[in-house]
Design an enzyme around this catalytic site. Structure first.
Site, short mmCIF file in Angstrom:
data_model
loop_
_atom_site.label_atom_id
_atom_site.label_comp_id
_atom_site.label_asym_id
_atom_site.label_seq_id
_atom_site.Cartn_x
_atom_site.Cartn_y
_atom_site.Cartn_z
N CYS A 147 5.38 -6.01 1.77
CA CYS A 147 5.89 -4.43 1.44
C CYS A 147 4.94 -3.59 2.79
CB CYS A 147 5.29 -3.97 0.03
SG CYS A 147 6.13 -2.31 -0.26
N GLY A 167 0.82 -0.99 0.08
CA GLY A 167 -0.14 -0.10 0.12
C GLY A 167 0.78 1.48 -0.10
N SER A 175 -18.26 -5.89 -26.47
CA SER A 175 -17.16 -5.05 -27.15
C SER A 175 -16.55 -5.66 -28.17
CB SER A 175 -16.47 -4.45 -26.05
OG SER A 175 -15.55 -5.49 -25.61
N GLY A 176 -16.46 -6.88 -28.12
CA GLY A 176 -15.92 -7.99 -28.90
C GLY A 176 -14.31 -8.15 -28.22
N GLY A 177 -14.23 -7.69 -26.98
CA GLY A 177 -12.97 -8.34 -26.60
C GLY A 177 -13.28 -9.65 -25.74
N VAL A 178 -12.25 -10.06 -25.18
CA VAL A 178 -12.50 -11.58 -24.70
C VAL A 178 -13.39 -11.39 -23.47
CG1 VAL A 178 -11.01 -13.15 -23.52
CG2 VAL A 178 -9.86 -11.75 -25.03
N LYS A 221 -8.21 -12.80 -16.02
CA LYS A 221 -8.05 -12.93 -17.44
C LYS A 221 -7.77 -14.43 -17.94
CE LYS A 221 -8.35 -9.91 -20.83
NZ LYS A 221 -9.26 -9.10 -20.96
N SER A 281 -16.21 -9.69 -22.79
CA SER A 281 -17.57 -9.85 -22.87
C SER A 281 -17.93 -10.82 -23.62
CB SER A 281 -18.15 -8.36 -23.54
OG SER A 281 -17.39 -7.99 -24.56
N SER A 282 -17.13 -11.25 -24.71
CA SER A 282 -17.49 -12.35 -25.75
C SER A 282 -17.51 -13.62 -24.93
CB SER A 282 -16.09 -12.60 -26.81
OG SER A 282 -15.84 -11.36 -27.44
#
Ligand code: XMP
Length: 516
Positions: free
Chosen positions: A80, A53, A221-224, A372, A226-227
């Site tokens: 950290c 942080g 959107s056509g991205g991974v 992802k 949302s597809s």
């Protein structure tokens, strides 16, 4: 199922910690530091990780936690800021370091320890701190140091408390995964039970049961992400799903048509494409500031999208989104409730509030707990074409963040054409899968050149290419010179208005992947 808690104290890399744990097939979830200890106890975590942080532990307004959490008998790993907090809570000394460490530093092992098992006696770690632990609490042993950080790793194995001043979750730390695995598997004794196999089937039946005979509307959107969300919902309910694709005209060359073709032909659903490139360009006229541009694109996207949805929702549908776990955290809300949320570095438009006059029966976010790479695994299980599942990320604001200065139709065309050539050459040479992301940038600079006997004064295009595991840090990619030569020759010959190509050789940090 064994679970690890990642307690969020507000650092930028926090979601990566959870991701690294999940890569070991152990479920990890992130909760804000404001979570009550009773809540934490209820969940029977097998281990707790305090994140980094940006604060100083001796500042009273900094995020703190009661010492009780270190006395639950559950193993704790501080990273950290989390490492400094652990030391501070237990009576160690934390000070402003005489020399701040930032970047790759050599860690030297002083003692054997389960946490550092299989870590070489000297290895590279990623540091980013101005305070440090100058004296460890009573009962703790120092197991490693760096040149300017005497207590880089320390532990009290009897109480199962461990601390690292560096960031094991960042790929620059050579043995980061080993250290996290040692903590999760050998100290917390978690078994690997978090599997993706059952995820798809259980989501499909969950969606079917929830939706019944109602409709679902999804922003595509056509991205991974949302597809994959669209595919999973389509598999569950077919034509009860309507996907709305807003084509803002800032897509890569030919991409709007590709998205339309893929979804209307391969999936059982209703597909709506809204072509509004001209409207976006009108709204963007005269705007040059990067954040203003992002905000304008985000606002117009939001309005266009919701005006369409308002028409078809009719109060009798569910709303679905391809939100994934990192979106919730990067947007500074969701998992962290915005309390210790990581600072917002760029405005992302992926998350927007539903307008108050649009009523849905509920929200469906089938991928909201996945990272992802997990989403891609789901995509493969759903037989989505590989090209789509392994597609490079493309930012929501599209080419809008790759055109420096005012966005015009001519600049979009130049950039699309140049970028198309880069992609074509990378594809032909088998490089499209080797790099994490590559694209062209319209730099907004002009340069003098010569063509035949004529002096030219035309546009400069930059090539940006990176390799990264997580997009939080990235290295600039070393594309072979002969490919770069071909790309440069082709762009300057084939795209009128460009007479110079430059190559971006900056890593992240200090740069970001996108130029704006
Ligand atoms: P930066 O430029 O932040 O990019 O280093 C990291 C990754 O995020 C993508 N990116 C975005 N994605 N909406 C998105 O959906 C956005 O506003 C956005 N901005 C950056 C970028 O392409 C890279 O993959």
């Amino acid at each position: 199922m064994d679970k690890i808690l990642v307690l969020d104290f507000g650092g930028q890399y926090n979601q990566l910690i959870a991701r690294r744990v999940r890569a070991l097939n152990v479920y990890a979830e992130i909760l804000p530091y404001t979570t009550e200890i009773s809540e934490i106890k209820k969940n029977n975590y097998k281990g707790i990780i305090f994140t980094g942080g940006p604060n100083s532990v001796f500042d009273t307004s900094s995020p703190h936690y009661s010492k009780d959490i270190l006395e639950l008998g559950v193993p704790v790993l501080g990273i950290c800021y989390g490492c400094q907090l652990m030391a501070w809570l237990l009576g160690g000394e934390v000070r402003t370091a005489p020399v701040s460490e930032y970047g790759k530093i050599t860690l030297v092992k002083d003692k054997n320890s389960i946490l550092l098992e299989d870590v070489k006696s000297e290895s590279t770690v990623w540091m980013s701190h101005t305070d440090y632990v100058s004296k460890v609490p009573k009962g703790f042993d120092i197991t490693a140091h760096t040149e300017n950080c005497p207590c880089a790793v320390f532990e009290n194995p009897e109480n199962r408390l461990y601390s690292l001043q560096f960031h094991p979750e960042v790929t620059h730390t050579e043995f980061g995964n080993t250290i996290i695995s040692n903590f999760v598997k050998k100290i917390c004794l978690c078994s690997s039970e978090w599997q993706m196999d059952n995820f798809v089937e259980s989501k499909i039946s969950e969606i079917r049961k929830l939706v019944g005979d109602k409709k679902v509307i999804l922003g595509l959107s056509g991205g991974v992400d949302s597809s994959v969300a669209a595919a999973i919902i389509s598999r569950a309910i077919g034509k009860q799903l309507t996907c709305v694709f807003v084509d803002h005209g800032l897509m890569r060359k030919g991409e709007g048509d590709f998205v339309e073709k893929t979804f209307s032909q391969l999936f059982d659903m209703n597909f709506v494409r809204i072509n509004c490139g001209e409207h976006f360009l009108n709204q963007l006229k005269g705007i040059t500031d990067p954040e203003e541009k992002r905000k304008c694109i985000s606002r117009e996207f939001y309005n266009t999208f919701w005006n369409e949805i308002r028409e078809i929702a009719g109060g009798n549908a569910y709303f679905a989104q391809g939100t994934i776990y990192p979106d919730r955290i990067e947007s500074g809300h969701g998992a962290t409730d915005g309390k210790a949320g990581s600072a917002v570095i760029k405005t992302h438009h992926n998350m927007g509030k539903i307008p108050s006059d649009v009523n849905f029966l509920g929200i469906i976010e089938p991928l909201k707990d996945l990272f992802k790479d997990e989403v891609r695994i789901v995509g493969e299980q759903l037989n989505i074409p590989k090209d789509l599942v392994w597609r490079q990320p493309f930012p929501g604001p599209g080419l809008g963040v790759r055109i420096i200065g005012e966005i015009t139709a001519e600049k979009v065309r130049l950039l699309q054409d140049a970028d198309y050539i880069l992609r074509d050459e990378m594809f032909k040479n088998g490089y499209e899968k080797q790099l994490s992301q590559f694209f062209c940038v319209y730099t907004g600079s002009k340069a003098v050149g010569v063509m035949g006997d004529h002096r030219t004064y035309e546009n400069v295009i930059a090539i940006r290419a990176v390799t990264t595991d997580d997009f939080m840090t990235a290295d600039w990619a070393k594309i072979p010179y002969d490919i770069l030569t071909t790309v440069s020759n082709r762009i300057t010959n084939e795209v009128r208005g460009i007479n110079r190509i430059v190559y971006d050789i900056t890593s992240k940090p200090p740069a970001t992947v996108e130029w704006e």
